[in-house]
Design an enzyme around this catalytic site. Sequence first.
Site, PDB file in Angstrom:
ATOM      1  N   GLY A   1       0.823  -1.217   0.000  1.00 19.71           N
ATOM      2  CA  GLY A   1       0.000   0.000   0.000  1.00 19.71           C
ATOM      3  C   GLY A   1       0.849   1.255   0.000  1.00 19.71           C
TER       4      GLY A   1
ATOM      5  N   GLY B   1       2.567   3.605   1.530  1.00 18.05           N
ATOM      6  CA  GLY B   1       3.108   3.773   2.883  1.00 18.05           C
ATOM      7  C   GLY B   1       3.659   5.164   3.095  1.00 18.05           C
ATOM      8  NE  ARG B   2       8.785   5.999   0.172  1.00 18.91           N
ATOM      9  CZ  ARG B   2      10.075   6.057   0.076  1.00 18.91           C
ATOM     10  NH1 ARG B   2      10.731   6.971   0.724  1.00 18.91           N
ATOM     11  NH2 ARG B   2      10.711   5.192  -0.668  1.00 18.91           N
TER      12      ARG B   2
ATOM     13  CE  LYS C   1       7.562   7.646  -3.810  1.00 17.68           C
ATOM     14  NZ  LYS C   1       8.320   7.109  -4.931  1.00 17.68           N
TER      15      LYS C   1
ATOM     16  CG  ASP D   1      10.409   7.331   8.005  1.00 19.55           C
ATOM     17  OD1 ASP D   1      10.032   6.966   6.878  1.00 19.55           O
ATOM     18  OD2 ASP D   1      11.548   7.780   8.221  1.00 19.55           O
TER      19      ASP D   1
ATOM     20  NE  ARG E   1       4.039   8.553  -7.491  1.00 21.53           N
ATOM     21  CZ  ARG E   1       4.442   7.377  -6.987  1.00 21.53           C
ATOM     22  NH1 ARG E   1       5.585   6.846  -7.373  1.00 21.53           N
ATOM     23  NH2 ARG E   1       3.720   6.739  -6.097  1.00 21.53           N
TER      24      ARG E   1
ATOM     25  NE  ARG F   1       1.162   1.907  -6.601  1.00 26.03           N
ATOM     26  CZ  ARG F   1       2.376   2.436  -6.566  1.00 26.03           C
ATOM     27  NH1 ARG F   1       3.429   1.675  -6.744  1.00 26.03           N
ATOM     28  NH2 ARG F   1       2.542   3.719  -6.319  1.00 26.03           N
TER      29      ARG F   1
ATOM     30  CG  ASP G   1       5.147  -3.543  -4.839  1.00 17.98           C
ATOM     31  OD1 ASP G   1       5.696  -4.610  -5.141  1.00 17.98           O
ATOM     32  OD2 ASP G   1       5.738  -2.638  -4.224  1.00 17.98           O
TER      33      ASP G   1
ATOM     34  CG  ASP H   1       6.616   3.145  -6.882  1.00 13.79           C
ATOM     35  OD1 ASP H   1       6.020   4.232  -6.987  1.00 13.79           O
ATOM     36  OD2 ASP H   1       6.251   2.247  -6.104  1.00 13.79           O
TER      37      ASP H   1
HETATM   38  P1  AMP Z   1       9.129   0.614  -2.845  1.00 20.04           P
HETATM   39  O1  AMP Z   1      10.059  -0.534  -2.932  1.00 20.04           O
HETATM   40  O2  AMP Z   1       9.780   1.950  -2.603  1.00 20.04           O
HETATM   41  O3  AMP Z   1       8.208   0.677  -4.014  1.00 20.04           O
HETATM   42  O4  AMP Z   1       8.238   0.400  -1.523  1.00 20.04           O
HETATM   43  C1  AMP Z   1       7.644  -0.824  -1.171  1.00 20.04           C
HETATM   44  C2  AMP Z   1       6.606  -0.569  -0.104  1.00 20.04           C
HETATM   45  O5  AMP Z   1       7.201   0.015   1.059  1.00 20.04           O
HETATM   46  C3  AMP Z   1       5.485   0.361  -0.509  1.00 20.04           C
HETATM   47  O6  AMP Z   1       4.306  -0.087   0.099  1.00 20.04           O
HETATM   48  C4  AMP Z   1       5.918   1.678   0.070  1.00 20.04           C
HETATM   49  O7  AMP Z   1       4.839   2.551   0.314  1.00 20.04           O
HETATM   50  C5  AMP Z   1       6.574   1.244   1.362  1.00 20.04           C
HETATM   51  N1  AMP Z   1       7.591   2.189   1.831  1.00 20.04           N
HETATM   52  C6  AMP Z   1       8.821   2.408   1.315  1.00 20.04           C
HETATM   53  N2  AMP Z   1       9.474   3.340   2.022  1.00 20.04           N
HETATM   54  C7  AMP Z   1       8.644   3.725   3.013  1.00 20.04           C
HETATM   55  C8  AMP Z   1       8.730   4.670   4.081  1.00 20.04           C
HETATM   56  N3  AMP Z   1       9.830   5.400   4.290  1.00 20.04           N
HETATM   57  N4  AMP Z   1       7.664   4.796   4.886  1.00 20.04           N
HETATM   58  C9  AMP Z   1       6.553   4.065   4.699  1.00 20.04           C
HETATM   59  N5  AMP Z   1       6.411   3.164   3.735  1.00 20.04           N
HETATM   60  C10 AMP Z   1       7.435   2.990   2.893  1.00 20.04           C
HETATM   61 MG    MG Z   2       6.681   0.972  -4.730  1.00 18.63          MG
END
Ligand code: AMP
Ligand code: MG
Length: 496
Positions: free
Chosen positions: A97, A99-100, A125, A137, A188, A195, A264, A274
């Site tokens: 989901g 997350g940030r 973001k 975080d 963004r 996705r 994702d 991403d």
């Molecule tokens: P990514 O590999 O950057 O596409 O991230 C994979 C997952 O981790 C996604 O659900 C992101 O939203 C979550 N995520 C990555 N970095 C953070 C962060 N600093 N805080 C919260 N969620 C994160």
């Molecule tokens: Mg991602």
Amino acid sequence: MTDKRAPLAWDLQNTFFDSFKDQDDLHCSLVAPSPLHNPLMVSSNSSLAVELGLNPESVNDPEMLRLMAGDFSGAQLQPIALVYSGHQFGVWAGQLGDGRAMTLGELPVHNSNSGKSQLWDIQLKGAGATPYSRFADGRAVLRSSIREYLCSEAMHSLGIATTRALCLVTSETPVYREEVESAATVCRVARSHIRFGSFEHFHYRNQPEAVKAMADYAINRHFPEWAEEELRYANLFNHTVTETAKMIAHWQSVGFAHGVMNTDNMSILGDTIDYGPFGFLDVYNPDFICNHSDANGRYSFKNQPSVGLWNLNALATSLMTLLSSETLVTALKTYEPTFLEHYRDLMTAKLGLVQYTDSDENLINQLLTLMEENQVDYSLFFRQLCLFSSDNQSVRDLFVDRDAFDDWAKLYVQRLNQQQMSDNNRSATMLKTNPKYILRNYMAQAAIEKAEQGDYSEVNLLLEVLQSPFEEHPKAEHYARLPPDWAETISVSCSS
Ligand code: AMP
Ligand code: MG
């Protein structure tokens, strides 16, 4: 009385939230940002602002800075975070989901060519934790935000389908990674943020109605002309297959490695999304692994086309309640020919050939082998090849084995002679096809190092240069040369 609301708040819609708010299955959550402390606008993208129908001045407005730093007070916004799941490095990872990231809303943009209006997701973001942050975080560091900001615009200007970036904000809010860094945000902008994992999420939770609702939303939003068609779900999947194949063909032709092709991180529209530990090829090396965390090279440069198909298979599995296996397999079978056709066309164009013929496959493959053996810089080679003629064969100097290059060049000259085009015309066309500037890691690194010292000039210079990568930019001539030796020591991982 002057309207105190922030620029983007004037006109945003919430079709995603509205479509799902009355359903039992949770497709998104309402979220609230955690504002950044002492924010500063590092860079704003006025050309995208104009494309979005915004006043480019408004992107530098103090209200905009406040909004982009996650302070939404006074703005009538209802930000949401989307839920999705995914396969990470080939393994089912369960719920992930946003997350940030939070979608502030959807901006209707009038397209004067089609006469229609299209919605663009406006997403922030790095504005803090959401219900999907898990152990993290919700923040983004300045370094990774600069990379995303610059690369998404660079890709767009190379003609590759991608999310975009409207502005980049830094702050005094500390973020703890391997060391303390500054928290930043990127705004963004995307046609949508749906996705592969958006569908996988509900499939693996055994919620076929929610899979269908997601597909219906995607169709209503992106292809309303299919809404009444019996084959609408097949059309949607076919579209994803085709656009993914085209996107990855384009990546291969410009030498772009995404680095984290988890399901994702794959958009159903075939937009590059991403940006993390991506990298552009310097020397042509099919085994290039840009993500330091990818020890086995699952996402190496040469693996990208097959990973694209693997990911589409994962998406197909999650659509099994909507479509027959036969329909899904038929669509999947179009991936490879679509990829090959587009890749060949793109490579043919890079060589200045007007139309692909069967013998060109050999010409392209021989060239790539030669470049690999001679460790030739991929982008520099093609840019210099634009000036190739019987009088100018300076591109030869890039090869250690000059005889081998001469053998290839003989074939190339023979092939050029088969088409009716003057050297000058071919050169002019090739200069618009082979970029002079790509975002090499060391360039992003140079901009990051200055920005971390409070100097944003390099970020802004690179934005300008990368937004017209085929043009001459005398003040950035140094970025059109071979990368410096220290470039090899840069290591980029998922940490962001
Ligand atoms: P990514 O590999 O950057 O596409 O991230 C994979 C997952 O981790 C996604 O659900 C992101 O939203 C979550 N995520 C990555 N970095 C953070 C962060 N600093 N805080 C919260 N969620 C994160
Ligand atoms: Mg991602």
